[in-house]
Design a protein around this motif. Sequence first.
Motif, PDB file in Angstrom:
ATOM      1  N   THR A   1      -3.701 -11.590 -12.593  1.00  0.00           N
ATOM      2  CA  THR A   1      -2.456 -11.298 -11.872  1.00  0.00           C
ATOM      3  C   THR A   1      -2.754 -10.899 -10.425  1.00  0.00           C
ATOM      4  O   THR A   1      -2.100 -11.388  -9.497  1.00  0.00           O
ATOM      5  CB  THR A   1      -1.667 -10.173 -12.579  1.00  0.00           C
TER       6      THR A   1
ATOM      7  N   THR B   1      -6.053  -9.872 -17.849  1.00  0.00           N
ATOM      8  CA  THR B   1      -4.696 -10.182 -17.392  1.00  0.00           C
ATOM      9  C   THR B   1      -4.439  -9.527 -16.043  1.00  0.00           C
ATOM     10  O   THR B   1      -3.852 -10.133 -15.146  1.00  0.00           O
ATOM     11  CB  THR B   1      -3.661  -9.702 -18.423  1.00  0.00           C
ATOM     12  N   ARG B   2      -4.878  -8.309 -15.878  1.00  0.00           N
ATOM     13  CA  ARG B   2      -4.701  -7.592 -14.615  1.00  0.00           C
ATOM     14  C   ARG B   2      -5.457  -8.305 -13.487  1.00  0.00           C
ATOM     15  O   ARG B   2      -4.931  -8.483 -12.397  1.00  0.00           O
ATOM     16  CB  ARG B   2      -5.195  -6.159 -14.761  1.00  0.00           C
ATOM     17  N   ARG B   3      -6.674  -8.730 -13.740  1.00  0.00           N
ATOM     18  CA  ARG B   3      -7.476  -9.416 -12.717  1.00  0.00           C
ATOM     19  C   ARG B   3      -6.864 -10.754 -12.324  1.00  0.00           C
ATOM     20  O   ARG B   3      -6.817 -11.106 -11.147  1.00  0.00           O
ATOM     21  CB  ARG B   3      -8.905  -9.621 -13.214  1.00  0.00           C
TER      22      ARG B   3
ATOM     23  N   MET C   1      -1.883  -3.315 -20.397  1.00  0.00           N
ATOM     24  CA  MET C   1      -2.239  -4.631 -19.924  1.00  0.00           C
ATOM     25  C   MET C   1      -3.760  -4.785 -20.026  1.00  0.00           C
ATOM     26  O   MET C   1      -4.508  -3.886 -19.662  1.00  0.00           O
ATOM     27  CB  MET C   1      -1.781  -4.797 -18.471  1.00  0.00           C
TER      28      MET C   1
ATOM     29  N   GLN D   1      -7.554  -6.053 -19.268  1.00  0.00           N
ATOM     30  CA  GLN D   1      -8.318  -6.102 -18.020  1.00  0.00           C
ATOM     31  C   GLN D   1      -8.304  -7.518 -17.430  1.00  0.00           C
ATOM     32  O   GLN D   1      -8.115  -7.675 -16.223  1.00  0.00           O
ATOM     33  CB  GLN D   1      -9.765  -5.654 -18.300  1.00  0.00           C
TER      34      GLN D   1
END
Length: 138
Positions: free
Chosen positions: A9, A5-7, A1, A3
């Motif tokens: 989410t 996209t993770r933040r 994933m 970085q």
Amino acid sequence: MRQITRRVTLALLAAIVLLLALGALPGYLKSGDPYYMTATATDDRTAIPADSLSPDRYPYTAAALANATAAAGDGTANATGRSEPYWKGPVGLKGAFTHSPFDEFDAIRQRNTSAATDSAVFVRENGTVYRLEVTQTP
């Protein structure tokens, strides 16, 4: 994933948790004196039939009427019933998120203005007329 996209989410999940907490929090806020919906038997007059008030929509009213009816059945003079307590909460925060006896009082008063005064509404249950008020003392 990735970085980013993770933040995004994590930010969305944090926002959802915060909004859920804000919705649940007011139910736990208790400050000041509690308010009650009280039902007191009174003289015969124009009144709203209690069977038109759903207990799901008017829980404070239903509880007050049930307690007043039970007290009248016990032979208690001046049978008065009251609902569960309602605390306004600090800074008026709770009123925006929760159902209150004030909401019920206003809704019942709008149903039939001839069965209401500035401080009370009148409801008929089982042939008895009850005066409903929002009070701080039971």
